[in-house]
Design a protein around this motif. Sequence first.
Motif, PDB file in Angstrom:
ATOM      1  N   LYS A  95       1.004  -0.694  -0.372  1.00  0.00           N
ATOM      2  CA  LYS A  95       0.001   0.087  -0.041  1.00  0.00           C
ATOM      3  C   LYS A  95       0.858   1.321  -0.088  1.00  0.00           C
ATOM      4  N   ASP A  96       2.045   1.422   0.406  1.00  0.00           N
ATOM      5  CA  ASP A  96       2.603   2.272   0.233  1.00  0.00           C
ATOM      6  C   ASP A  96       3.209   2.516  -0.958  1.00  0.00           C
ATOM      7  N   GLY A  97       3.052   2.202  -1.370  1.00  0.00           N
ATOM      8  CA  GLY A  97       4.470   2.145  -2.696  1.00  0.00           C
ATOM      9  C   GLY A  97       5.505   1.607  -3.324  1.00  0.00           C
ATOM     10  N   SER A  98       5.749   0.495  -2.294  1.00  0.00           N
ATOM     11  CA  SER A  98       6.865  -0.375  -2.085  1.00  0.00           C
ATOM     12  C   SER A  98       6.034  -1.700  -2.942  1.00  0.00           C
ATOM     13  N   TYR A  99       6.672  -3.289  -3.357  1.00  0.00           N
ATOM     14  CA  TYR A  99       7.020  -4.302  -3.430  1.00  0.00           C
ATOM     15  C   TYR A  99       7.918  -4.921  -3.051  1.00  0.00           C
ATOM     16  N   THR A 100       7.578  -6.008  -2.610  1.00  0.00           N
ATOM     17  CA  THR A 100       8.105  -7.887  -2.586  1.00  0.00           C
ATOM     18  C   THR A 100       8.452  -8.726  -3.419  1.00  0.00           C
ATOM     19  N   VAL A 101       9.306  -8.967  -3.313  1.00  0.00           N
ATOM     20  CA  VAL A 101       9.391 -10.175  -4.657  1.00  0.00           C
ATOM     21  C   VAL A 101       9.588 -11.371  -3.630  1.00  0.00           C
ATOM     22  N   LYS A 102       9.224 -12.872  -3.379  1.00  0.00           N
ATOM     23  CA  LYS A 102       9.346 -13.428  -2.664  1.00  0.00           C
ATOM     24  C   LYS A 102       9.845 -14.879  -2.925  1.00  0.00           C
ATOM     25  N   THR A 103      10.813 -15.651  -2.480  1.00  0.00           N
ATOM     26  CA  THR A 103      10.707 -17.319  -3.152  1.00  0.00           C
ATOM     27  C   THR A 103      11.188 -17.711  -1.819  1.00  0.00           C
ATOM     28  N   LEU A 108      13.131  -9.858  -1.805  1.00  0.00           N
ATOM     29  CA  LEU A 108      13.738  -8.667  -2.953  1.00  0.00           C
ATOM     30  C   LEU A 108      12.676  -7.606  -1.546  1.00  0.00           C
ATOM     31  N   LYS A 109      13.182  -6.086  -1.800  1.00  0.00           N
ATOM     32  CA  LYS A 109      12.792  -5.234  -1.216  1.00  0.00           C
ATOM     33  C   LYS A 109      12.561  -4.225  -2.066  1.00  0.00           C
ATOM     34  N   GLY A 110      11.653  -3.247  -2.796  1.00  0.00           N
ATOM     35  CA  GLY A 110      12.051  -1.654  -3.327  1.00  0.00           C
ATOM     36  C   GLY A 110      10.439  -1.473  -3.874  1.00  0.00           C
TER      37      GLY A 110
END
Length: 146
Positions: A95-103, A108-110
């Motif tokens: 919701k804050d405009g960031s994204y998360t990629v998980k395996t 990964l957060k950005g």
Amino acid sequence: MDFTSYDTETWTTFFKDNWLVLVIALVVLFLVIRIVKTVVKWAIVAALVIGLVLYSGYSLDDVKGLGSKVMDNVKQEALNVMVGDGKDANYSLNKDGSYTVKTNNVELKGEVGASEVKVSIHGAPYITFQIDGVIQTFIDQAKQNG
């Protein structure tokens, strides 16, 4: 010698690796100062200090270079894990405009539109990387995975 380019991590590593030699040198230094009371004392002190400076274990430049080699290896491992785990990656937009990629192995957060991401491998502390081709491909593949 210019010591201004060394960061605290470089000094900490140097002192951790050479603490025994430094303690022995300090003990000898204090003994010489307390026992010898002539000009010879200062010659011995100078020789001891010069000996420590020229100590052949390794220099602070070597320690600093070792740190960059470790970072390069960590980045290479992260990239290898990302390439291998790309098909299992899950992308989520926060919701804050960031994204998360998980395996299973990588998180990964950005920030959307930013040029850097924070990467954690196997739950290790996050390391900041510039987004390059491999990382961007990993993010794009995670978006496609849903």
